[in-house]
Design a protein around this motif. Structure first.
Motif, PDB file in Angstrom:
ATOM      1  N   TYR A  12     -20.448  32.514  14.579  1.00  0.00           N
ATOM      2  CA  TYR A  12     -21.278  32.243  15.970  1.00  0.00           C
ATOM      3  C   TYR A  12     -20.034  32.116  17.314  1.00  0.00           C
ATOM      4  CZ  TYR A  12     -25.747  30.968  14.167  1.00  0.00           C
ATOM      5  OH  TYR A  12     -26.996  30.179  13.531  1.00  0.00           O
ATOM      6  N   GLU A  40     -21.732  29.053  21.255  1.00  0.00           N
ATOM      7  CA  GLU A  40     -23.489  28.110  20.800  1.00  0.00           C
ATOM      8  C   GLU A  40     -22.609  27.243  19.684  1.00  0.00           C
ATOM      9  OE1 GLU A  40     -25.168  32.686  20.179  1.00  0.00           O
ATOM     10  OE2 GLU A  40     -23.393  32.811  18.760  1.00  0.00           O
ATOM     11  N   ASN A  41     -21.462  27.117  18.804  1.00  0.00           N
ATOM     12  CA  ASN A  41     -21.171  25.992  18.038  1.00  0.00           C
ATOM     13  C   ASN A  41     -20.873  24.578  19.087  1.00  0.00           C
ATOM     14  OD1 ASN A  41     -20.886  27.183  15.310  1.00  0.00           O
ATOM     15  ND2 ASN A  41     -18.958  28.228  16.158  1.00  0.00           N
ATOM     16  N   MET A  62     -24.604  23.330  19.181  1.00  0.00           N
ATOM     17  CA  MET A  62     -25.451  22.599  18.227  1.00  0.00           C
ATOM     18  C   MET A  62     -24.842  21.410  18.436  1.00  0.00           C
ATOM     19  SD  MET A  62     -25.909  25.436  15.094  1.00  0.00           S
ATOM     20  CE  MET A  62     -24.313  25.775  14.595  1.00  0.00           C
ATOM     21  N   ASN A  78     -26.638  25.280   1.644  1.00  0.00           N
ATOM     22  CA  ASN A  78     -27.103  25.521   2.729  1.00  0.00           C
ATOM     23  C   ASN A  78     -28.318  24.510   2.212  1.00  0.00           C
ATOM     24  OD1 ASN A  78     -26.994  28.430   3.737  1.00  0.00           O
ATOM     25  ND2 ASN A  78     -25.825  28.596   1.822  1.00  0.00           N
ATOM     26  N   VAL A  95     -21.287  34.463   8.443  1.00  0.00           N
ATOM     27  CA  VAL A  95     -21.887  34.922   9.926  1.00  0.00           C
ATOM     28  C   VAL A  95     -21.078  34.043  11.100  1.00  0.00           C
ATOM     29  CG1 VAL A  95     -23.924  35.236  11.252  1.00  0.00           C
ATOM     30  CG2 VAL A  95     -23.468  35.567   8.494  1.00  0.00           C
ATOM     31  N   ARG A 132     -25.558  29.204   6.283  1.00  0.00           N
ATOM     32  CA  ARG A 132     -26.396  30.473   6.595  1.00  0.00           C
ATOM     33  C   ARG A 132     -27.458  29.649   7.982  1.00  0.00           C
ATOM     34  NH1 ARG A 132     -28.550  31.074   1.211  1.00  0.00           N
ATOM     35  NH2 ARG A 132     -30.021  29.366   1.339  1.00  0.00           N
ATOM     36  N   PRO A 133     -27.392  31.413   8.786  1.00  0.00           N
ATOM     37  CA  PRO A 133     -27.449  30.255  10.842  1.00  0.00           C
ATOM     38  C   PRO A 133     -28.787  29.456  10.359  1.00  0.00           C
ATOM     39  CG  PRO A 133     -26.809  33.058  10.377  1.00  0.00           C
ATOM     40  CD  PRO A 133     -27.467  32.765   8.814  1.00  0.00           C
ATOM     41  N   GLN A 168     -19.939  28.601   8.820  1.00  0.00           N
ATOM     42  CA  GLN A 168     -19.040  30.013   8.900  1.00  0.00           C
ATOM     43  C   GLN A 168     -20.682  30.324   7.559  1.00  0.00           C
ATOM     44  OE1 GLN A 168     -15.398  30.662   9.859  1.00  0.00           O
ATOM     45  NE2 GLN A 168     -15.142  31.266   8.251  1.00  0.00           N
ATOM     46  N   GLU A 223     -13.860  27.027  12.704  1.00  0.00           N
ATOM     47  CA  GLU A 223     -14.330  28.077  12.880  1.00  0.00           C
ATOM     48  C   GLU A 223     -13.686  29.352  13.400  1.00  0.00           C
ATOM     49  OE1 GLU A 223     -18.253  28.604  11.779  1.00  0.00           O
ATOM     50  OE2 GLU A 223     -17.367  27.311  10.300  1.00  0.00           O
ATOM     51  N   ARG A 275     -27.897  25.966   9.737  1.00  0.00           N
ATOM     52  CA  ARG A 275     -26.845  25.431  10.149  1.00  0.00           C
ATOM     53  C   ARG A 275     -27.341  24.084  11.014  1.00  0.00           C
ATOM     54  NH1 ARG A 275     -22.550  30.047  11.441  1.00  0.00           N
ATOM     55  NH2 ARG A 275     -22.751  31.480   9.623  1.00  0.00           N
ATOM     56  N   GLN A 276     -28.204  24.029  12.003  1.00  0.00           N
ATOM     57  CA  GLN A 276     -28.814  22.848  13.100  1.00  0.00           C
ATOM     58  C   GLN A 276     -29.060  21.672  11.677  1.00  0.00           C
ATOM     59  OE1 GLN A 276     -30.458  23.488  16.362  1.00  0.00           O
ATOM     60  NE2 GLN A 276     -30.981  21.748  16.574  1.00  0.00           N
TER      61      GLN A 276
END
Length: 243
Positions: A208, A212-213, A216, A117, A206, A138-139, A135, A163, A142-143
């Motif tokens: 996606y 969405e993956n 990104m 993270n 979490v 934390r969202p 996954q 994922e 991620r980017q």
């Protein structure tokens, strides 16, 4: 390989899932019974990594766990390619080191503890593997993690992302989750174990959507993205950096 009975033994008091010592002891059994077609996923990841890796570069495995992917790669990539394993569980890294020594891995390798993270440094990478790793990030982070990876991947290099995902349509999502739990039952997990693990993972894993993956990956700069594996709510994506 020790059998995974972690969620059979007792309820873990509502604690979130952690990759601690107990999980490390049963991890290989856990993923082989919990992830659909896991041996084939590993074979495909190794095949793709061997195809796209380049002499004198590094292969990174973000969330390398017990080193299964590297052990599959070792016989099929050039000796000049170095391995860099990163994990946020020291227990996993210790197990990975033990397995490397048992298999007498000769090539240059580095195993690093890092919080995925946070800021993770990547350089001279022709391949970055994230097998069931993003996954757990934390969202909100991620980017930023993918941006850091993109900067460290050489032109023509690839990210291999596997994922657990949400279906694009909620109706399919319910069915796919049910099919997934049926698979776990076939692999000798009880309904109680499935429910307990689901609760432990609720705030930790979490997922996606596949779209969405891919969005990104494209947003941070990977110009080519393709799905190489799909099983209901699991997906494998290869993303390539332009030359």
């Amino acid at each position: 390989m020790e059998k995974d009975k972690i969620f059979e033994e007792k309820k873990l008091g509502g604690q979130d899932f952690k990759f601690g010592e107990k999980v490390v002891q049963v991890f290989d059994d856990m993923v082989s019974r919990s992830v659909p077609l896991y041996p084939e996923i590993q074979r495909m990841v190794a095949e793709l990594a061997a195809t796209y890796s380049m002499e004198g570069t590094d292969i990174y495995d973000m969330g390398c766990s017990t080193g299964t992917t590297f052990l599959a790669l070792d016989p099929i990539v050039p000796e000049s390619v170095s391995f860099v394993g990163i994990d946020n569980s020291q227990e996993m890294l210790d197990k990975c080191e033990q397995r490397f020594r048992e298999k007498n891995i000769k090539r240059i390798y580095t195993l690093k503890y890092a919080d995925l993270n946070g800021t993770v440094s990547v350089s001279n990478a022709s391949i970055v593997i994230m097998c069931l790793t993003l996954q757990f990030v934390r969202p909100m982070n991620r980017q930023r993690m993918l941006e850091s990876i993109f900067e460290g991947v050489i032109p023509g290099g690839c990210v291999l992302l596997v994922e657990k995902v949400l279906a694009e349509d909620s109706d399919f999502n319910r069915d796919f989750i049910d099919f997934y739990y049926q698979m776990k039952r076939r692999n000798d997990y009880s309904d109680l174990e499935i429910a307990r693990k689901r609760e432990a993972l609720e705030n930790v894993l979490v997922p996606y959507k596949t779209s969405e993956n891919i969005a990104m990956l494209r947003q941070v700069g990977f110009s080519q993205c393709e799905i190489f594996f799909k099983w209901y709510n699991f997906v494998g994506i290869i993303a390539k950096k332009g030359i």
